[in-house]
Design a protein around this motif. Structure first.
Motif, PDB file in Angstrom:
ATOM      1  N   THR A 153       0.946  -1.080  -0.185  1.00  0.00           N
ATOM      2  CA  THR A 153       0.452   0.523  -0.014  1.00  0.00           C
ATOM      3  C   THR A 153       0.886   1.137  -0.049  1.00  0.00           C
ATOM      4  N   ILE A 154      -0.190   2.208   0.070  1.00  0.00           N
ATOM      5  CA  ILE A 154       0.973   3.846  -0.300  1.00  0.00           C
ATOM      6  C   ILE A 154       1.465   3.831   1.531  1.00  0.00           C
ATOM      7  N   ARG A 155       0.814   3.422   2.356  1.00  0.00           N
ATOM      8  CA  ARG A 155       1.188   3.326   3.419  1.00  0.00           C
ATOM      9  C   ARG A 155       2.957   2.483   3.937  1.00  0.00           C
ATOM     10  N   ASP A 156       2.640   1.183   3.188  1.00  0.00           N
ATOM     11  CA  ASP A 156       3.515   0.288   3.370  1.00  0.00           C
ATOM     12  C   ASP A 156       5.038   0.749   2.576  1.00  0.00           C
ATOM     13  N   PHE A 157       4.645   1.487   1.153  1.00  0.00           N
ATOM     14  CA  PHE A 157       5.183   1.853   0.601  1.00  0.00           C
ATOM     15  C   PHE A 157       6.582   3.014   1.445  1.00  0.00           C
ATOM     16  N   THR A 158       5.804   4.307   1.868  1.00  0.00           N
ATOM     17  CA  THR A 158       6.466   5.317   3.111  1.00  0.00           C
ATOM     18  C   THR A 158       6.782   4.537   4.255  1.00  0.00           C
ATOM     19  N   ALA A 159       6.592   3.807   4.733  1.00  0.00           N
ATOM     20  CA  ALA A 159       7.184   3.058   6.042  1.00  0.00           C
ATOM     21  C   ALA A 159       8.125   2.202   5.434  1.00  0.00           C
ATOM     22  N   LEU A 160       8.128   2.048   4.055  1.00  0.00           N
ATOM     23  CA  LEU A 160       9.537   1.465   3.740  1.00  0.00           C
ATOM     24  C   LEU A 160      11.064   2.032   3.515  1.00  0.00           C
ATOM     25  N   CYS A 161      10.074   3.513   2.676  1.00  0.00           N
ATOM     26  CA  CYS A 161      11.637   4.595   2.800  1.00  0.00           C
ATOM     27  C   CYS A 161      11.437   5.382   4.433  1.00  0.00           C
ATOM     28  N   HIS A 219      14.937   9.623   1.351  1.00  0.00           N
ATOM     29  CA  HIS A 219      14.205  10.491   1.225  1.00  0.00           C
ATOM     30  C   HIS A 219      13.058  10.661  -0.063  1.00  0.00           C
ATOM     31  N   ILE A 220      11.999  11.430   0.605  1.00  0.00           N
ATOM     32  CA  ILE A 220      10.854  10.900  -0.208  1.00  0.00           C
ATOM     33  C   ILE A 220      11.007  12.922  -1.240  1.00  0.00           C
ATOM     34  N   ARG A 252      -2.431  12.496 -12.257  1.00  0.00           N
ATOM     35  CA  ARG A 252      -2.634  12.810 -11.062  1.00  0.00           C
ATOM     36  C   ARG A 252      -3.052  13.112 -10.480  1.00  0.00           C
ATOM     37  N   ALA A 253      -3.378  12.497  -9.128  1.00  0.00           N
ATOM     38  CA  ALA A 253      -4.716  12.800  -7.990  1.00  0.00           C
ATOM     39  C   ALA A 253      -4.613  14.375  -7.058  1.00  0.00           C
ATOM     40  N   GLY A 254      -2.764  13.555  -6.340  1.00  0.00           N
ATOM     41  CA  GLY A 254      -3.241  14.740  -5.533  1.00  0.00           C
ATOM     42  C   GLY A 254      -2.163  14.090  -5.159  1.00  0.00           C
ATOM     43  N   PRO A 255      -1.651  14.875  -4.170  1.00  0.00           N
ATOM     44  CA  PRO A 255      -0.334  14.451  -3.318  1.00  0.00           C
ATOM     45  C   PRO A 255      -0.419  13.293  -2.515  1.00  0.00           C
ATOM     46  N   VAL A 256       0.273  12.721  -2.298  1.00  0.00           N
ATOM     47  CA  VAL A 256       0.082  11.579  -1.108  1.00  0.00           C
ATOM     48  C   VAL A 256      -0.309  12.366   0.068  1.00  0.00           C
TER      49      VAL A 256
END
Length: 199
Positions: free
Chosen positions: A150-158, A164-165, A177-181
């Motif tokens: 998920t987006i949260r999984d990917f963010t947690a891995l980073c 740095h994202i 594009r829908a918008g920022p995460v």
């Protein structure tokens, strides 16, 4: 096959005349777009012979290889951008592939289907079967996807890896594009796109 609006977004991120490696480049659609629109010095790595043949037919510089095994052969800082578009979920060692991308490139661009999207959650909850959606069109027994995130999984891995994202975008089903995460993106966005750098 889902629309690939994420390729247009990536083409808007990559700077002109950059050195680019597109991992899992498929038929070379993104490399071709980047060469024509951005004048990049592009290279591709593709696992399927049919994909390599399609790239060569477009006049692109592509070799047959596997992201899980072959990125170690590239020297440090070879590229300005290393791209992994809609492929990370099909790799055997996603964290190692990302680490290699950030070793051989200054920036990594990654887009992927968000398995936290509400349609995926509801499909599994009510149908009791692995989801088949616009972004995930293949049945469980034919899909190449082996690591669902998920987006949260990917963010947690980073965060765990201290990558740095620099950009994080929620995408619509067509890849636009829908918008920022942030906020409800993990629930509402069928896809996501991240730009990473080493710290």
């Amino acid at each position: 096959m889902p629309s690939r609006g994420d390729l247009e977004l990536i083409a808007g991120i990559v700077e002109s005349s950059s050195r680019v490696l597109d991992i899992g480049c498929g038929d070379g659609l993104l490399l071709d777009l980047l060469a024509k629109r951005r004048g990049v010095d592009g290279r591709g790595l593709e696992i399927s012979q049919a994909g390599v043949n399609a790239c060569v037919a477009r006049g692109l510089s592509v070799i047959q290889g596997d992201a899980d095994h072959d990125l170690v052969n590239y020297p440090d800082d070879t590229f300005d951008y290393v791209i992994l578009s809609q492929t990370i979920q099909a790799t055997h060692r996603p964290a190692e592939v990302l680490q290699q991308m950030l070793r051989i490139g200054k920036r990594a661009i990654v887009s992927f289907p968000n398995f936290g999207h509400w349609r995926v959650r509801l499909y599994l909850m009510y149908a009791g079967r692995m989801p088949v959606t616009r972004s995930l069109p293949d049945s469980w027994h034919t899909t190449a996807n082996i690591h669902f995130c998920t987006i949260r999984d990917f963010t947690a891995l980073c965060e765990d890896q201290r990558w740095h994202i620099t950009q994080a975008l929620a995408l619509k089903s067509d890849g636009s594009r829908a918008g920022p995460v942030g906020g409800w993106a993990n629930m509402l966005a069928p896809q996501a796109l991240f730009v990473l750098e080493r710290v």
